[in-house]
Design an enzyme around this catalytic site. Structure first.
Site, PDB file in Angstrom:
ATOM      1  N   HIS A   1      47.474 -58.894 129.827  1.00 43.35           N
ATOM      2  CA  HIS A   1      47.349 -60.333 130.079  1.00 43.35           C
ATOM      3  C   HIS A   1      47.815 -61.103 128.857  1.00 43.35           C
ATOM      4  O   HIS A   1      47.976 -60.545 127.766  1.00 43.35           O
ATOM      5  CB  HIS A   1      45.915 -60.699 130.461  1.00 43.35           C
ATOM      6  CG  HIS A   1      44.885 -60.516 129.393  1.00 43.35           C
ATOM      7  ND1 HIS A   1      44.601 -59.302 128.806  1.00 43.35           N
ATOM      8  CD2 HIS A   1      44.050 -61.410 128.801  1.00 43.35           C
ATOM      9  CE1 HIS A   1      43.639 -59.457 127.918  1.00 43.35           C
ATOM     10  NE2 HIS A   1      43.284 -60.736 127.883  1.00 43.35           N
TER      11      HIS A   1
ATOM     12  N   ASP B   1      45.451 -61.833 121.452  1.00 44.22           N
ATOM     13  CA  ASP B   1      45.058 -60.551 120.855  1.00 44.22           C
ATOM     14  C   ASP B   1      45.676 -59.352 121.589  1.00 44.22           C
ATOM     15  O   ASP B   1      45.491 -58.210 121.181  1.00 44.22           O
ATOM     16  CB  ASP B   1      43.520 -60.424 120.791  1.00 44.22           C
ATOM     17  CG  ASP B   1      42.836 -60.585 122.128  1.00 44.22           C
ATOM     18  OD1 ASP B   1      43.260 -61.438 122.922  1.00 44.22           O
ATOM     19  OD2 ASP B   1      41.868 -59.848 122.400  1.00 44.22           O
ATOM     20  N   HIS B   2      46.448 -59.636 122.656  1.00 43.79           N
ATOM     21  CA  HIS B   2      47.118 -58.547 123.382  1.00 43.79           C
ATOM     22  C   HIS B   2      48.641 -58.630 123.293  1.00 43.79           C
ATOM     23  O   HIS B   2      49.329 -57.716 123.733  1.00 43.79           O
ATOM     24  CB  HIS B   2      46.676 -58.533 124.850  1.00 43.79           C
ATOM     25  CG  HIS B   2      45.197 -58.275 124.996  1.00 43.79           C
ATOM     26  ND1 HIS B   2      44.691 -57.084 125.455  1.00 43.79           N
ATOM     27  CD2 HIS B   2      44.121 -59.045 124.672  1.00 43.79           C
ATOM     28  CE1 HIS B   2      43.359 -57.141 125.438  1.00 43.79           C
ATOM     29  NE2 HIS B   2      42.997 -58.326 124.963  1.00 43.79           N
TER      30      HIS B   2
ATOM     31  N   HIS C   1      39.034 -61.885 134.672  1.00 44.67           N
ATOM     32  CA  HIS C   1      39.050 -62.456 133.324  1.00 44.67           C
ATOM     33  C   HIS C   1      39.325 -63.960 133.430  1.00 44.67           C
ATOM     34  O   HIS C   1      39.557 -64.476 134.515  1.00 44.67           O
ATOM     35  CB  HIS C   1      40.124 -61.716 132.511  1.00 44.67           C
ATOM     36  CG  HIS C   1      39.997 -61.866 131.024  1.00 44.67           C
ATOM     37  ND1 HIS C   1      38.799 -61.858 130.367  1.00 44.67           N
ATOM     38  CD2 HIS C   1      40.942 -62.014 130.057  1.00 44.67           C
ATOM     39  CE1 HIS C   1      39.014 -62.003 129.063  1.00 44.67           C
ATOM     40  NE2 HIS C   1      40.303 -62.112 128.855  1.00 44.67           N
TER      41      HIS C   1
ATOM     42  N   ASP D   1      41.390 -57.052 129.435  1.00 44.21           N
ATOM     43  CA  ASP D   1      40.024 -57.551 129.339  1.00 44.21           C
ATOM     44  C   ASP D   1      39.487 -57.810 130.749  1.00 44.21           C
ATOM     45  O   ASP D   1      40.212 -58.272 131.616  1.00 44.21           O
ATOM     46  CB  ASP D   1      40.010 -58.860 128.571  1.00 44.21           C
ATOM     47  CG  ASP D   1      40.428 -58.687 127.118  1.00 44.21           C
ATOM     48  OD1 ASP D   1      40.594 -57.556 126.657  1.00 44.21           O
ATOM     49  OD2 ASP D   1      40.636 -59.717 126.440  1.00 44.21           O
TER      50      ASP D   1
ATOM     51  N   HIS E   1      37.742 -52.758 122.482  1.00 41.33           N
ATOM     52  CA  HIS E   1      37.803 -54.221 122.475  1.00 41.33           C
ATOM     53  C   HIS E   1      36.480 -54.798 121.953  1.00 41.33           C
ATOM     54  O   HIS E   1      35.870 -55.689 122.540  1.00 41.33           O
ATOM     55  CB  HIS E   1      38.104 -54.752 123.889  1.00 41.33           C
ATOM     56  CG  HIS E   1      38.591 -56.178 123.908  1.00 41.33           C
ATOM     57  ND1 HIS E   1      37.737 -57.250 124.050  1.00 41.33           N
ATOM     58  CD2 HIS E   1      39.821 -56.717 123.792  1.00 41.33           C
ATOM     59  CE1 HIS E   1      38.439 -58.385 124.038  1.00 41.33           C
ATOM     60  NE2 HIS E   1      39.710 -58.078 123.871  1.00 41.33           N
TER      61      HIS E   1
HETATM   62 ZN   LIG Z   1      41.239 -59.485 124.375  1.00 40.52          ZN
HETATM   63 ZN   LIG Z   2      41.519 -61.768 127.081  1.00 40.30          ZN
END
Ligand SMILES: [Zn+2]
Ligand SMILES: [Zn+2]
Length: 306
Positions: free
Chosen positions: A63, A67-68, A143, A213, A271
């Protein structure tokens, strides 16, 4: 057994710490590398773990949270400096190309390789990539933004020949491939030799699922049922469950409940929120529900199906 392992490059959540990198991992199947997510600093971890940049051809993005994905421009720019050629395919939701194409056009103009975006719909379960070694499916998670989980399934392997039987019936070499794939053999005298007498069955295909996530969601269970290894986010401990709900993340215990209900063989937590420098409490909470649980750490290598 052929290689099927997960290299953890980063397993922290959004706020970076000095101990953890943000989300990224490398799936090595039969020496082909597939990256899942590419948080900031991924390329540094890639080097530390001595992964071979040339073997990386595909990146799967769960996604579009920073942070990804914030590691993508840096990684691609480095690949370019290292003289990478050919093609790098990024499987992601349609917006990924809108966001990253201008950045790559600006910073990686002189690159000798092509970056292609292959978009998929993260609201449905579908096969998004397949080759001789692996099949990758995406399925919807729960999410704040559209988020996909990934299932990596090893392709069925050919049966093993039984050498004594092959020698006994003097089977010519050109027939062996078909026999490995299930054919019977007919001798010159017309006798039919059943495949089961000539081969032993191949090992069962192994499966790996990545779910991050996501908030707790039982809807994902049918897609991850019985996998050998499940990586499930465990951003919070039980005492911070309200925060998990608010941010559409899961607690370690919830990850374990999913593992239990989906009847998976092993669970790996990851995570982790920056608020837990030590994740032993999260691990304990998960293990009380699903004992075969491990906590991811940077530079860890986990074999799938062992
Ligand atoms: Zn994340
Ligand atoms: Zn996320």
């Amino acid at each position: 057994m052929e290689k099927f392992e997960i290299n953890i490059l980063g397993c922290g959540s959004a706020l970076p710490t000095t101990k953890r990198f943000t989300s990224s991992q490398m799936v090595n199947i039969r020496e082909k590398l597939f990256m899942i997510d590419c948080g900031e600093g991924t390329q540094i971890q890639f080097r530390k773990m001595k992964c071979n940049f040339n073997k990386l051809n595909r990146i799967f993005i769960s996604h579009l949270h920073g942070d990804h994905v914030f590691g993508l421009p840096g990684l691609i720019s480095t690949l370019s400096m290292l003289g990478r050629r050919g093609e790098l395919v990024i499987h992601a939701q349609p917006d990924a190309e809108k966001v990253f194409r201008p950045v790559l056009d600006y910073f990686c103009k002189e690159s000798d390789f092509r970056v292609c975006f292959e978009s998929f719909n993260s609201n449905v379960n579908s096969v998004i990539y397949e080759d001789k070694s692996v099949k990758v499916s995406a399925f919807p998670l729960k999410h704040r933004v559209p988020s996909a989980g990934f299932l990596f399934e090893e392709q069925a392997r050919p049966n093993h020949l039984i050498p004594e039987m092959i020698a006994f019936y003097q089977i010519p070499v050109h027939c062996l491939k078909d026999i490995k794939n299930g054919d019977d053999f007919v001798t010159e005298a017309g006798e039919l030799i059943a495949n089961s007498r000539l081969t032993r069955p191949a090992e069962k295909s192994r499966k790996y699922a990545y779910c991050s996530d996501t908030a707790y969601s039982e809807k994902i269970i049918p897609w991850i049922e019985g996998v050998d290894l499940l990586y499930h986010e465990a951003t919070f401990c039980e005492a911070d469950l309200a925060r998990a709900k608010e941010t559409f993340h899961s607690s370690a215990r919830q990850a374990a409940e999913i593992a239990c209900k989906a009847n998976v063989k092993q669970l790996m937590l990851g995570h982790f929120s920056a608020r837990y420098p030590d994740v032993s409490l999260l691990l304990k909470e998960a293990q009380s529900v699903f004992p075969n649980t491990i906590a991811a750490t940077e530079e860890m290598v986990v074999q799938v199906g062992e």
